[in-house]
Motif scaffolding. Structure first.
Motif, short mmCIF file in Angstrom:
data_model
loop_
_atom_site.label_atom_id
_atom_site.label_comp_id
_atom_site.label_asym_id
_atom_site.label_seq_id
_atom_site.Cartn_x
_atom_site.Cartn_y
_atom_site.Cartn_z
N ILE A 205 1.32 -1.85 1.25
CA ILE A 205 0.72 -0.56 0.89
C ILE A 205 -0.29 -0.76 -0.23
N PRO A 206 -1.59 -0.55 0.00
CA PRO A 206 -2.58 -0.62 -1.08
C PRO A 206 -2.26 0.41 -2.16
N GLY A 207 -2.57 0.08 -3.40
CA GLY A 207 -2.23 0.97 -4.51
C GLY A 207 -2.79 2.36 -4.35
N ARG A 208 -3.99 2.49 -3.78
CA ARG A 208 -4.62 3.81 -3.64
C ARG A 208 -3.89 4.68 -2.62
N HIS A 209 -3.01 4.10 -1.81
CA HIS A 209 -2.28 4.85 -0.80
C HIS A 209 -0.80 5.02 -1.14
N LEU A 210 -0.44 4.77 -2.39
CA LEU A 210 0.98 4.84 -2.78
C LEU A 210 1.47 6.26 -3.01
N ASN A 211 0.55 7.17 -3.34
CA ASN A 211 0.94 8.57 -3.57
C ASN A 211 2.00 8.69 -4.66
N GLN A 212 1.91 7.77 -5.67
CA GLN A 212 2.81 7.74 -6.83
C GLN A 212 4.27 7.49 -6.45
N ALA A 213 4.49 6.78 -5.36
CA ALA A 213 5.85 6.35 -5.02
C ALA A 213 6.24 5.17 -5.89
N LEU A 214 7.53 5.02 -6.13
CA LEU A 214 8.06 3.95 -6.98
C LEU A 214 9.20 3.24 -6.25
N GLY B 9 12.51 2.06 -4.75
CA GLY B 9 13.73 2.83 -4.49
C GLY B 9 13.47 4.15 -3.79
N ASP B 10 12.22 4.63 -3.80
CA ASP B 10 11.91 5.90 -3.14
C ASP B 10 11.98 5.73 -1.62
N LEU B 11 12.52 6.74 -0.95
CA LEU B 11 12.48 6.81 0.50
C LEU B 11 11.23 7.58 0.88
N VAL B 12 10.37 6.97 1.69
CA VAL B 12 9.07 7.56 1.99
C VAL B 12 8.83 7.58 3.50
N LEU B 13 7.85 8.37 3.89
CA LEU B 13 7.36 8.36 5.27
C LEU B 13 5.96 7.78 5.25
N LEU B 14 5.76 6.74 6.05
CA LEU B 14 4.50 6.02 6.07
C LEU B 14 3.72 6.28 7.35
N LYS B 15 2.40 6.29 7.21
CA LYS B 15 1.53 6.17 8.37
C LYS B 15 1.10 4.71 8.39
N VAL B 16 1.40 4.00 9.47
CA VAL B 16 1.16 2.56 9.49
C VAL B 16 0.13 2.17 10.54
N LYS B 17 -0.51 1.03 10.28
CA LYS B 17 -1.45 0.45 11.24
C LYS B 17 -1.34 -1.06 11.17
N GLN B 18 -1.72 -1.70 12.25
CA GLN B 18 -1.68 -3.16 12.30
C GLN B 18 -2.94 -3.71 11.64
N SER B 19 -2.74 -4.71 10.77
CA SER B 19 -3.87 -5.39 10.13
C SER B 19 -3.76 -6.88 10.45
N LYS C 295 -3.06 -9.25 8.66
CA LYS C 295 -1.96 -9.88 7.93
C LYS C 295 -0.62 -9.20 8.16
N GLY C 296 -0.57 -8.27 9.10
CA GLY C 296 0.69 -7.59 9.38
C GLY C 296 0.54 -6.09 9.28
N TRP C 297 1.65 -5.39 9.08
CA TRP C 297 1.62 -3.93 9.00
C TRP C 297 1.11 -3.47 7.64
N GLU C 298 0.23 -2.47 7.68
CA GLU C 298 -0.29 -1.85 6.45
C GLU C 298 -0.04 -0.37 6.54
N GLY C 299 0.33 0.26 5.42
CA GLY C 299 0.69 1.67 5.48
C GLY C 299 0.19 2.49 4.30
N SER C 300 0.32 3.79 4.47
CA SER C 300 0.02 4.72 3.38
C SER C 300 1.17 5.71 3.28
N VAL C 301 1.53 6.08 2.07
CA VAL C 301 2.64 7.01 1.85
C VAL C 301 2.15 8.43 2.12
N GLU C 302 2.74 9.08 3.13
CA GLU C 302 2.38 10.46 3.45
C GLU C 302 3.30 11.45 2.73
#
Length: 705
Positions: free
Chosen positions: A91-100, A102-112, A114-121
């Motif tokens: 998860i790139p820092g700009r797509h973290l949505n201030q998650a830390l 231990g947080d349970l999150v829902l991600l929108k993911v795409k294949q890159s 180097k593997g799976w890349e996601g953003s916190v929705e």
């Protein structure tokens, strides 16, 4: 939970948002208990499997194109989350949505590439958002070097409630700075020196939420129960076994003795008695003592202390089966034939008087013929019984092997501490014949208890271990292939016996611990459940925990159920008493077990690091125990494992993505099983991390498979 599976499957099948009423109708669950339906649905929402829309309708995360995941780690500018479906997601820092972390999150993911890349929705549920770390100095300012979770030093924004000095171990609450880019820390508690394993253990106990002290009202109730002792009315309907050759065998330091044994030969085979402390007699269901025991779930064992499930007045006192004292017990009286098969089993409330306080090491010396005269004299009344017991346990062990029960290589250790609680030595913990003997007898009793409850069809707490995950079996197959083992039978639905055969094949190779570890990773985690789902690892259809009610809550619950069966309670009465609680107790006990194991493992790492801190600069010989993108793990003969970071390897070695580090110049490989000479570079007690430098290595010549 079956209801959850039905609800989720229905939502995913329909592929749209719907009301609760419509969902229950389509799932054909309208007749179910509304309380159970709400509980199941709330659980799915809490896990991020189901979303509640702004119009209060329900839709599955999968239908919405989102993946539930938990934030694992936070670095400067990026993070990683772990999803059951996708594995690790960048998860790139700009797509973290201030998650830390231990947080349970829902991600929108795409294949890159180097593997799976996601953003916190969405942040479904915030984690504890607290971590521990060590106070370090950066110029004139103090910062926090986290033990885990966050991989950069954190700026301190407040420490008003806790004294903060350089080198101290602290607990901090995490949040983000005003720009929402960097994590910041507020110190909430200081424990002491971060270079003391004892102090670090204190912080781990605190962070895991393990109650270290008993409330006054619990202590008062425990004292009252202990002082009550054994009354005349307590002997009603109890079988008097005080004249029988019953005794205990435990470790030399054990104080909570909850199991005693007796064995004799019969015309048909063997008569085995497994006599367990009747803890439920002193801990009534629903009492203050009982509520505290359920909250703790299990005793927790560290190098320098035990945090007991029950106050010591009970655990080390009136319940402990001390030699020469009358004790109340629940006895499993098991008749076995000469092949170790069940003929019959009777459970009775009993009273015993243990004849000898046996010690594993002493019994092992007797079996080996190396016992001193004093030890021989001590065990003389039990000498014949011990031989019969050994004979029976060998039969049971061979029976277990034939059905495919797995015997994992132990990587446990014992710590030798000085008077101040600092580690002076670490030694591998070996299991002798006496330990193996008692283990087999306890397994037999646990199996008998589960068979009895299943036959009577009463609410119960089973110990279950389900089939391995097919994907993990495939990963195990790849590892075993590389190491040269036969893997034809390693496929979905693999039999326990096939995994046991792989364990046996690796037993006398350098790959022993690695294969053992990979099999453990492939298998589901054992847990507690109200349904008799079987125990895959032991290859048993029926199993429970009956033999340790002093230190495990499920055993205490099993005793209550068995005693009610013994007393003649009807199935209706049993259902009324236990039907509504066994599921919650199973889940609570599983959660407490995981918490205890996590704390024990983390504390062990700190104690190992404390010991190795005194050996920085020493050159030692070890064996490569694992490879990863960030480096090579090397295990020393004393069970200590350290990391050789990839940039500290000799020559130009690169990770091949799976099993080896390969030299770009020579093509030589470094992999699991290779011997490696290392230098101890660093040992950080606070985090439990140990770093090695590779000096030289000797490739393993291959297995004989």
């Amino acid at each position: 939970m079956q209801i959850q599976s039905i609800l989720l499957a229905c939502l995913e099948r329909e592929g749209r948002a719907m009301s609760r009423r419509e969902l229950f109708h389509l799932a054909r669950l309208e007749q179910e208990n509304p309380v159970l339906l709400k509980k199941a649905l709330d659980g799915l929402v809490e896990e991020g499997q189901i979303l509640v829309t702004q119009k209060h309708k329900l839709i599955s995360s999968k239908t919405a194109g989102l993946v539930p995941a938990r934030i694992l780690s936070l670095s400067s500018g990026f993070a990683f989350a772990r999803s059951q479906e996708k594995g690790d997601v960048f998860i790139p820092g700009r797509h973290l949505n201030q998650a830390l972390p231990g947080d349970l999150v829902l991600l929108k993911v795409k294949q890159s590439p180097k593997g799976w890349e996601g953003s916190v929705e969405f942040i479904v549920r915030k984690g504890k958002r607290e971590i521990t770390g060590r106070v370090v100095k950066n110029g004139r300012k103090l910062e926090i070097s986290p033990d885990a979770g966050v991989r950069y030093n954190i700026k301190v924004v407040s420490s008003k409630k806790a004294k903060m000095t350089e080198g101290s171990k602290v607990r901090v609450a995490l949040s983000y700075d005003k720009e929402g880019r960097q994590a910041t820390a507020r110190v909430v508690r200081s424990y002491g020196s971060a270079q003391s394993a004892k102090v670090c253990a204190d912080s781990i106990v605190d962070m895991e939420g393990i109650p270290a002290d008993f409330p006054p009202e619990v202590q008062v109730e425990a004292r009252n129960m202990a002082e009550q002792g054994i009354r005349e009315e307590d002997l009603t309907d109890r079988r008097d076994l005080r004249d029988q050759a019953i005794f205990t065998i435990d470790g030399p330091d054990a104080k909570d003795l909850d199991d005693a044994v007796s064995v004799c030969r019969t015309m048909k085979g063997y008569s085995l008695g497994v006599h367990i402390a009747d803890v439920s007699h002193y801990v009534p269901m629903g009492s203050t003592l009982d509520q505290e025991a359920l909250k703790r779930g299990t005793s927790v064992y560290f190098a320098d202390r035990v945090i007991p499930m029950l106050p010591t007045e009970l655990s080390n006192g009136v319940c402990s089966l001390d030699a020469g004292s009358d004790k109340l017990t629940v006895s499993a009286l098991i008749e076995l034939d000469s092949k170790g098969d069940f003929i019959s089993c009777d459970f009775v409330k009993s009273i015993i008087r243990s004849k000898v306080r046996g010690v594993y090491g002493e019994v092992n010396d007797l079996f080996a013929g190396t016992a001193s005269d004093a030890v021989k004299t001590k065990y003389k009344p039990m000498a014949d019984t011990l031989l019969v017991m050994k004979e029976l346990s060998n039969i049971l062990k061979e029976k277990a092997r034939s059905r495919g029960s797995m015997d994992f290589a132990s990587s446990e250790c014992k710590f030798i501490l000085d008077e101040e609680g600092r580690v002076q030595d670490i030694q591998p913990r070996e299991q002798g014949l006496a330990e193996q003997m008692i283990e087999q007898l306890m397994i037999c009793a646990n199996q008998a208890a589960a068979r009895y409850a299943k036959r009577e069809k009463v609410p119960f707490v089973y110990r279950v271990h389900e089939q391995p995950d097919p994907e993990r079996i495939e990963a195990l197959k790849r590892v075993a292939d590389v190491m040269g083992f036969q893997t034809r039978k390693l496929k979905p639905g693999v039999q326990t016996k096939d995994l046991a055969n792989l364990l046996d094949a690796s037993a006398h190779t350098p790959f022993c611990h690695v294969i053992s570890h990979q099999i453990i990773r492939a298998m589901a985690k054992a847990r507690y459940d109200p349904n008799p789902l079987g125990h895959y690892g032991l290859s048993l259809e029926d199993y429970c925990h009956f033999t340790s009610p002093i230190r495990r809550y499920p055993d205490l619950m099993v005793h209550r159920i068995l005693k009610d069966l013994i007393s003649g309670k009807t199935k209706g009465q049993m259902e009324k008493t236990y039907g509504g609680v066994v599921e919650d107790i199973s889940q609570q006990s599983t959660d407490c077990e995981i918490r205890a194991m996590t704390a024990e493992r983390r504390c062990e790492d700190c104690y190992k690091a404390e010991y190795m801190a005194s050996r920085v600069g020493e050159q030692l010989e070890g064996v490569v125990s694992g490879v990863a993108p960030h480096g090579i793990y090397v295990e020393l003969p004393n069970t200590v494992e350290g990391l050789v970071r990839s940039d500290m390897l000799p020559g130009e070695f690169q990770y091949d993505g799976e099993f080896y580090y390969v030299s770009g110049k020579t093509g030589q490989k470094i992999g699991v099983g290779d011997s490696m000479e290392i230098e101890v570079l660093r040992a950080d007690v606070s985090s439990g991390q140990i770093d090695f430098k590779a000096l030289s290595y000797t490739p393993f010549q291959g297995s004989d498979q």
